[in-house]
Design an enzyme around this catalytic site. Structure first.
Site, PDB file in Angstrom:
ATOM      1  N   ASP A  91      -4.680   9.267   3.822  1.00 11.13           N
ATOM      2  CA  ASP A  91      -4.650  10.207   2.696  1.00 11.13           C
ATOM      3  C   ASP A  91      -5.060   9.575   1.363  1.00 11.13           C
ATOM      4  OD1 ASP A  91      -2.213   8.771   3.182  1.00 11.13           O
ATOM      5  OD2 ASP A  91      -1.152  10.045   1.761  1.00 11.13           O
ATOM      6  N   GLU A 149       0.814   9.171   3.895  1.00  9.28           N
ATOM      7  CA  GLU A 149       1.572   7.976   3.497  1.00  9.28           C
ATOM      8  C   GLU A 149       2.049   8.105   2.061  1.00  9.28           C
ATOM      9  OE1 GLU A 149       2.998   4.500   1.937  1.00  9.28           O
ATOM     10  OE2 GLU A 149       1.078   5.236   1.213  1.00  9.28           O
ATOM     11  N   GLU A 150       1.205   8.697   1.209  1.00  9.02           N
ATOM     12  CA  GLU A 150       1.573   8.835  -0.208  1.00  9.02           C
ATOM     13  C   GLU A 150       2.662   9.886  -0.401  1.00  9.02           C
ATOM     14  OE1 GLU A 150       0.510   6.828  -2.401  1.00  9.02           O
ATOM     15  OE2 GLU A 150      -1.381   6.005  -1.665  1.00  9.02           O
ATOM     16  N   HIS A 376      -4.299   3.120  -7.353  1.00  4.30           N
ATOM     17  CA  HIS A 376      -3.797   4.360  -7.944  1.00  4.30           C
ATOM     18  C   HIS A 376      -4.413   4.619  -9.329  1.00  4.30           C
ATOM     19  CE1 HIS A 376      -0.160   5.253  -5.198  1.00  4.30           C
ATOM     20  NE2 HIS A 376      -1.021   4.500  -4.576  1.00  4.30           N
TER      21      HIS A 376
HETATM   22 ZN   LIG Z   1      -1.606   2.977  -0.110  1.00  3.02          ZN
END
Ligand SMILES: [Zn+2]
Length: 412
Positions: A91, A149-150, A376
């Site tokens: 993701d 995962e996020e 990020h």
């Molecule tokens: Zn990651």
């Protein structure tokens, strides 16, 4: 043993060579994934790309595992373990990409800013290598392409849907990119590979009044200020200094007008720790301290916890397999022991708490740490040379792990 070392070295060189040959293919996979990021469980395009590659390689592929995950088993029909698991998350993040790259995200407001596109390409590369050195692999291999995962977390649903069974998984590996190491380096965490991570929402409730007569209300902003300051004492005075912990408030919102006493302030924050006992203690004390601080001003609080992923460390045997794999495929000096634990979160934790597992930290800076932006962020541009390193690392770690698992099985 010496003989095995020499054989391992020759195989390592072959694995590295195959990874180099695969480089253009991995770049193509990675860029195709990068252009079309999914969020959370909505990663169908990436899952389908991965599933097709694995199918074409001759793996047994199951789609829709734990929602939109992909589980692939090799060789086909293998049901007896122990197997080695290689996991990649799929993701992206809700960010507007600002890299200027020709293959930047085509979907506004979505970006592969955590490098999960790199992870998928590395795992597909490793799967391709393993099919080409089939005779060296002593156990079955399972590949997991995991959504979310996020958040809200895709590993647990995949486990519930049989990820670690048929064949039973005996050891698991994952990579995560990191811009603080350069491409060509693989960090090996010696301490915690991820922290306990819980988010919270804290609402301070007061009573409104005109700003000229604050005595007739209860000022939620003033009470929130007391809460914020009091929270700093939790880690400083109430948690053992020998066990890391973090209380961070990231947002605070309240009030409507400058001359009106606010009746409501909402804060959101995150709690991080390594030890499970400290995790429970942190939650208990943050709520108690916030409540008491607010009450000194006559205000009340509502505290809502959103439990997140648990902490984990690498298993010594899995870490050894990973380290040996890196050294055999890529030579000495590539594996970098990382002494410092991280306070980041990672839902591979659910896999690592179920079976022996290890994490490799894949360097993706170009020349200097940080020169490709930070994870990020809208400008994160991982160096693609790392794909060769990642694929070789995972493939060779799988071979090593297969050897260990076989030996352990024969010892019974
Ligand atoms: Zn990651």
């Amino acid at each position: 043993m010496a003989e095995e070392g020499v054989a391992g070295k020759a195989l390592g060189a072959k694995v590295h060579h195959l990874a180099q040959e695969l480089f253009p293919q991995m770049v193509a996979w990675r860029r195709a994934i990068h252009r079309r990021p999914g969020l959370g469980f909505a990663v169908e395009e990436t899952a389908e790309l991965g599933a097709q590659v694995l199918q074409n390689l001759g793996w047994e592929v199951r789609r829709g595992v734990g929602g939109t995950g992909v589980k692939a088993v090799w060789p086909q029909g293998a049901r007896r373990g122990p197997a080695v698991l290689l996991r990649a998350d799929m993701d992206g993040l809700p960010l507007m990409e600002d890299t200027g790259l020709p293959y930047a995200s085509e979907i506004p407001g979505r970006m592969h800013a955590c490098g999960h596109d790199m992870h998928v390409a590395c795992v597909l590369g490793a799967a391709s290598i393993l099919t080409q050195v089939a005779q060296e692999m002593q156990t079955p291999v399972v590949v997991a392409l995991q959504p979310a995962e996020e958040g809200p977390g895709g590993a647990e649903p995949m486990i519930r849907d049989g990820l670690l069974e048929d064949p039973p998984v005996g050891m698991a590996f994952m990579l995560h990119v990191d811009g603080s190491l350069v491409a060509g380096q693989v960090g090996i965490p010696q301490g915690y590979a991820a922290a306990n991570c819980d988010d919270f929402t804290l609402v301070v409730r007061g009573r409104t009044a005109h700003g000229s007569r604050p005595d007739r209300g209860v000022d939620a902003i003033c009470a929130a200020g007391q809460v914020l300051v009091a929270l700093q004492s939790v880690v400083a005075r109430q948690i053992s200094p020998l066990s890391p912990a973090v209380v961070s408030v990231g947002t605070i919102r309240g009030g409507d007008r400058g001359n009106v006493v606010a009746d409501r302030v909402e804060m959101t924050g995150t709690l991080r720790s390594l030890d499970d006992e400290v995790r429970r203690e942190l939650v208990r004390r943050v709520e108690a301290v916030a409540r008491a601080a607010a009450q000194t001003m006559g205000a009340e609080i509502d505290f809502q916890l959103e439990p997140g992923y648990p902490a984990f460390t690498c298993h010594p045997t899995a870490r050894q397999a990973l380290q040996a794999g890196v050294e055999q495929a890529l030579g000495p000096g590539v594996a970098i022991p990382l002494a410092e634990s991280t306070l980041g979160a990672e839902d591979f934790a659910y896999i690592a708490r179920a079976v022996p597992a290890a994490v490799g930290v894949l360097g993706v800076a170009d020349r200097q740490p940080g020169d490709r932006g930070s994870m990020h962020s809208r400008t994160f541009r991982p160096e693609e040379r790392a794909l060769t390193v990642g694929a070789a690392t995972l493939a060779m770690a799988a071979v090593q792990a297969g050897g260990y698992l076989r030996e352990a099985g024969e010892g019974h």
